[in-house]
Write an enzyme that holds these catalytic residues in place. Structure first.
Site, mmCIF file in Angstrom:
data_model
loop_
_atom_site.group_PDB
_atom_site.id
_atom_site.type_symbol
_atom_site.label_atom_id
_atom_site.label_comp_id
_atom_site.label_asym_id
_atom_site.label_seq_id
_atom_site.Cartn_x
_atom_site.Cartn_y
_atom_site.Cartn_z
ATOM 1 N N HIS A 212 53.919 95.109 73.212
ATOM 2 C CA HIS A 212 55.287 94.891 73.676
ATOM 3 C C HIS A 212 56.149 96.038 73.156
ATOM 4 O O HIS A 212 55.638 96.961 72.500
ATOM 5 C CB HIS A 212 55.814 93.521 73.239
ATOM 6 C CG HIS A 212 55.670 93.261 71.765
ATOM 7 N ND1 HIS A 212 56.344 93.986 70.812
ATOM 8 C CD2 HIS A 212 54.908 92.375 71.088
ATOM 9 C CE1 HIS A 212 56.024 93.554 69.616
ATOM 10 N NE2 HIS A 212 55.134 92.571 69.751
ATOM 11 N N GLY B 298 58.037 96.397 70.740
ATOM 12 C CA GLY B 298 57.939 96.681 69.302
ATOM 13 C C GLY B 298 56.817 97.678 69.021
ATOM 14 O O GLY B 298 57.001 98.669 68.305
ATOM 15 N N HIS B 299 55.639 97.437 69.636
ATOM 16 C CA HIS B 299 54.514 98.378 69.458
ATOM 17 C C HIS B 299 54.878 99.749 70.054
ATOM 18 O O HIS B 299 54.548 100.785 69.481
ATOM 19 C CB HIS B 299 53.259 97.881 70.186
ATOM 20 C CG HIS B 299 52.746 96.572 69.713
ATOM 21 N ND1 HIS B 299 52.805 95.424 70.461
ATOM 22 C CD2 HIS B 299 52.135 96.227 68.541
ATOM 23 C CE1 HIS B 299 52.250 94.425 69.795
ATOM 24 N NE2 HIS B 299 51.843 94.871 68.627
ATOM 25 N N GLY C 250 55.358 97.964 61.612
ATOM 26 C CA GLY C 250 56.729 97.486 61.807
ATOM 27 C C GLY C 250 57.197 96.619 60.646
ATOM 28 O O GLY C 250 56.392 95.983 59.959
ATOM 29 N N LYS D 153 58.865 93.963 61.049
ATOM 30 C CA LYS D 153 58.916 92.571 61.521
ATOM 31 C C LYS D 153 58.010 91.682 60.654
ATOM 32 O O LYS D 153 58.410 90.612 60.228
ATOM 33 C CB LYS D 153 58.497 92.548 62.991
ATOM 34 C CG LYS D 153 57.927 91.262 63.515
ATOM 35 C CD LYS D 153 59.000 90.244 63.780
ATOM 36 C CE LYS D 153 58.511 89.003 64.462
ATOM 37 N NZ LYS D 153 57.205 88.533 64.088
ATOM 38 N N ASP D 154 56.770 92.131 60.420
ATOM 39 C CA ASP D 154 55.852 91.383 59.554
ATOM 40 C C ASP D 154 55.999 91.944 58.142
ATOM 41 O O ASP D 154 55.161 92.721 57.673
ATOM 42 C CB ASP D 154 54.414 91.525 60.058
ATOM 43 C CG ASP D 154 54.242 90.879 61.417
ATOM 44 O OD1 ASP D 154 54.662 89.726 61.582
ATOM 45 O OD2 ASP D 154 53.725 91.544 62.335
ATOM 46 N N GLN E 53 53.266 91.398 55.462
ATOM 47 C CA GLN E 53 52.085 92.212 55.804
ATOM 48 C C GLN E 53 52.318 93.662 55.384
ATOM 49 O O GLN E 53 51.454 94.317 54.803
ATOM 50 C CB GLN E 53 51.820 92.111 57.309
ATOM 51 C CG GLN E 53 50.799 93.125 57.814
ATOM 52 C CD GLN E 53 50.453 92.936 59.276
ATOM 53 O OE1 GLN E 53 49.767 92.010 59.636
ATOM 54 N NE2 GLN E 53 50.907 93.840 60.129
ATOM 55 N N VAL F 157 62.122 95.702 66.323
ATOM 56 C CA VAL F 157 62.755 95.852 67.641
ATOM 57 C C VAL F 157 63.120 94.457 68.127
ATOM 58 O O VAL F 157 62.320 93.522 68.008
ATOM 59 C CB VAL F 157 61.808 96.555 68.632
ATOM 60 C CG1 VAL F 157 62.449 96.683 70.012
ATOM 61 C CG2 VAL F 157 61.432 97.929 68.099
ATOM 62 N N SER G 41 54.477 89.018 70.084
ATOM 63 C CA SER G 41 53.638 88.524 71.191
ATOM 64 C C SER G 41 53.739 86.998 71.289
ATOM 65 O O SER G 41 53.486 86.419 72.335
ATOM 66 C CB SER G 41 52.189 88.980 71.015
ATOM 67 O OG SER G 41 51.835 88.962 69.674
#
Ligand code: PAF
Length: 293
Positions: A31, A33-34, A144, A146-147, A150, A173, A183
């Site tokens: 998506h 973000g990637h 990213g 976002k995680d 991680q 994003v 996802s």
């Protein structure tokens, strides 16, 4: 033309000595973000490689692994449009050869939060990321924010195991209404999708309060939790203010502190995070060893 390769040997055939290689590790289902990671990698490297590998070791539930989208053709087109040169789509045996018996566990930073609700997940991610970094030996790898847990784990592991290249982190994003791209968003029903931006609104309210001088992590967390709970459909798992390297909860907010949240809506578990107060020079020095942003 973006080529799909299946083995490290094939990969080696596409490399030119001296040409910087950027790796964007993914599990596919790409998506925006990637794509932002791939664009950044294309700006900073001569060769951009996107790995697409649905990693069985990081799924707790075999049914989840089974139904995870596998869309290599579309992913290849999307990755190419963002500037990828190669897709690395290894078979499971190329990552985990017969007899594979090793796992990577990054202690402490993985204990809480996502680590509590997804036992074994981070070990699976750590193991596959260290294999990918060793197989590809990129100059830079892109992840990213976002995680965030991680990411903190990968930074720790990258330093501890002296893995190759630099870790480059990229901002989350978001959809126009603030929902972090993931996802999982595709699994939200229309009502849940309409309510989902509440998570980012709550984080935004916490950031605003911190910007206005509130330093109590507890007060900020209560403020955020009240806002999330107002959207009745949400089941809040955690909403906390943490130290950004160890992910330990903090009592007082300092530059770099992160608000992290996980909540389930319509059967879909969403996570998000924001930095509450911008980091100053000191924090950049802390992160200056081996990775950059
Ligand atoms: O964030 C992901 O998509 C995955 O956890 C990663 C880093 C590609 C490892 O499988």
């Amino acid at each position: 033309m973006t080529t799909v390769v299946r083995t490290p040997l094939e990969l080696a055939g596409h490399r030119t000595p001296g040409q910087p290689v950027g790796l964007v590790p993914t599990m596919g289902a790409l998506h925006e973000g990637h794509l932002s990671l791939i664009r950044r990698a294309a700006d900073e490297n001569g060769l951009v490689l996107v790995s697409v590998f649905v990693n069985p070791a990081q799924f707790n539930d075999p049914a989840d692994l089974e139904r995870y989208p596998r869309t290599l053709e579309t992913d290849t087109e999307l990755a190419a449009s963002a500037g990828a040169d190669l897709i690395y789509a290894p078979a499971v045996e190329t990552i985990y050869p017969p007899g594979f018996a090793t796992g990577v566990h990054v202690a402490h930073v993985t204990d809480l939060w996502e680590g509590e609700s997804r036992p074994g997940h981070f070990d699976g991610v750590a193991t596959v990321v260290s294999i990918l970094l060793n197989q590809v030996r990129p100059d830079r790898s892109y992840f990213g924010e976002k995680d965030f847990q991680q990411l903190a784990m990968i930074r720790r592991m990258h330093r501890d195991l002296a893995l190759p290249g630099e870790i480059v982190t990229c901002p989350t994003v978001r959809e126009p209404d603030g929902l972090a791209m993931s996802s999982r968003n595709a699994r939200l029903g229309s009502e849940a999708r309409a309510a989902a931006p509440v998570l980012y609104e709550a984080l935004g309210a916490m950031r605003e309060a911190a910007g206005a001088g509130e330093r109590s992590a507890l007060k900020l967390a209560i403020l955020g939790a009240v806002l999330v709970r107002r959207a009745a459909q949400f089941e809040l798992d955690y909403l906390q203010v943490v130290e950004p390297v160890t992910l330990d909860p903090v009592e007082a907010v300092v530059p770099g502190s992160r608000a992290i949240v996980a909540a389930t809506i319509g059967g879909v578990r969403l996570i998000d995070n924001v930095e509450l107060i911008d980091r100053g020079h000191e924090f950049h020095v802390e992160y200056a060893h081996g990775d950059h942003r």
